[in-house]
Design a protein around this motif. Structure first.
Motif, PDB file in Angstrom:
ATOM      1  N   ASP A   1       1.077  73.578  44.346  1.00 34.89           N
ATOM      2  CA  ASP A   1       2.318  72.833  44.415  1.00 34.89           C
ATOM      3  C   ASP A   1       2.134  71.592  43.536  1.00 34.89           C
ATOM      4  O   ASP A   1       1.232  70.788  43.776  1.00 34.89           O
ATOM      5  CB  ASP A   1       2.609  72.439  45.866  1.00 34.89           C
ATOM      6  N   LEU A   2       2.951  71.477  42.513  1.00 36.59           N
ATOM      7  CA  LEU A   2       2.812  70.388  41.548  1.00 36.59           C
ATOM      8  C   LEU A   2       3.924  69.370  41.728  1.00 36.59           C
ATOM      9  O   LEU A   2       5.035  69.721  42.120  1.00 36.59           O
ATOM     10  CB  LEU A   2       2.858  70.941  40.115  1.00 36.59           C
ATOM     11  N   GLN A   3       3.617  68.115  41.421  1.00 31.08           N
ATOM     12  CA  GLN A   3       4.608  67.060  41.541  1.00 31.08           C
ATOM     13  C   GLN A   3       4.311  65.923  40.570  1.00 31.08           C
ATOM     14  O   GLN A   3       3.187  65.798  40.069  1.00 31.08           O
ATOM     15  CB  GLN A   3       4.642  66.510  42.957  1.00 31.08           C
ATOM     16  N   ILE A   4       5.330  65.117  40.329  1.00 29.87           N
ATOM     17  CA  ILE A   4       5.141  63.888  39.555  1.00 29.87           C
ATOM     18  C   ILE A   4       4.462  62.896  40.485  1.00 29.87           C
ATOM     19  O   ILE A   4       4.916  62.677  41.610  1.00 29.87           O
ATOM     20  CB  ILE A   4       6.492  63.345  39.052  1.00 29.87           C
ATOM     21  N   GLN A   5       3.376  62.300  40.018  1.00 31.43           N
ATOM     22  CA  GLN A   5       2.625  61.392  40.865  1.00 31.43           C
ATOM     23  C   GLN A   5       2.856  59.923  40.527  1.00 31.43           C
ATOM     24  O   GLN A   5       2.730  59.062  41.382  1.00 31.43           O
ATOM     25  CB  GLN A   5       1.133  61.718  40.774  1.00 31.43           C
ATOM     26  N   ARG A   6       3.209  59.670  39.261  1.00 33.87           N
ATOM     27  CA  ARG A   6       3.409  58.278  38.847  1.00 33.87           C
ATOM     28  C   ARG A   6       4.227  58.270  37.571  1.00 33.87           C
ATOM     29  O   ARG A   6       4.112  59.172  36.751  1.00 33.87           O
ATOM     30  CB  ARG A   6       2.048  57.621  38.606  1.00 33.87           C
ATOM     31  N   VAL A   7       5.063  57.247  37.409  1.00 33.36           N
ATOM     32  CA  VAL A   7       5.862  57.074  36.201  1.00 33.36           C
ATOM     33  C   VAL A   7       5.606  55.674  35.670  1.00 33.36           C
ATOM     34  O   VAL A   7       5.614  54.704  36.431  1.00 33.36           O
ATOM     35  CB  VAL A   7       7.374  57.244  36.489  1.00 33.36           C
TER      36      VAL A   7
END
Length: 108
Positions: free
Chosen positions: A25-31
């Motif tokens: 399961d992949l996600q954006i962790q920081r912007v």
């Protein structure tokens, strides 16, 4: 011109492509906001059993240019700060080339 939310949707679509080929399961962790856009860091979600985040190969951050809507996957082998500086130089060269072409087009 992209908003951060538009850029986020584009990056999530890229991550979904990768997710379809893998098991995590992949996600954006920081912007991180930049003068010309954003850099999105992404990776796997922590495993519920072990609490560990799986290590992925090739999950370099994705640079998004708000003006031209470019998505550029950055390699993990070069420091991000250097890659950002290289991209900023590229943008300056492109702007210079456009200005030069416009000046030459105005000449009789």
């Amino acid at each position: 011109m992209l908003t951060e939310e538009d850029a986020r949707r584009l990056v999530l679509a890229e991550i979904d492509d990768i997710r379809d080929r893998g098991e995590y399961d992949l996600q954006i962790q920081r912007v991180e906001a930049l003068s010309f856009g954003w850099i999105f860091y992404w990776g796997a979600v922590r495993d519920g059993r072990s609490g560990q985040r799986p290590r992925l190969g090739g999950n370099g951050p994705i640079l998004v240019d708000r003006e031209n809507e470019r998505l550029i996957g950055l390699p993990t082998c070069t420091p991000v700060a250097r890659q950002i500086a290289d991209y900023e130089r590229r943008l300056r060269r492109e702007a210079h080339a456009r200005n030069l072409a416009a000046k030459q087009a105005k000449r009789p």
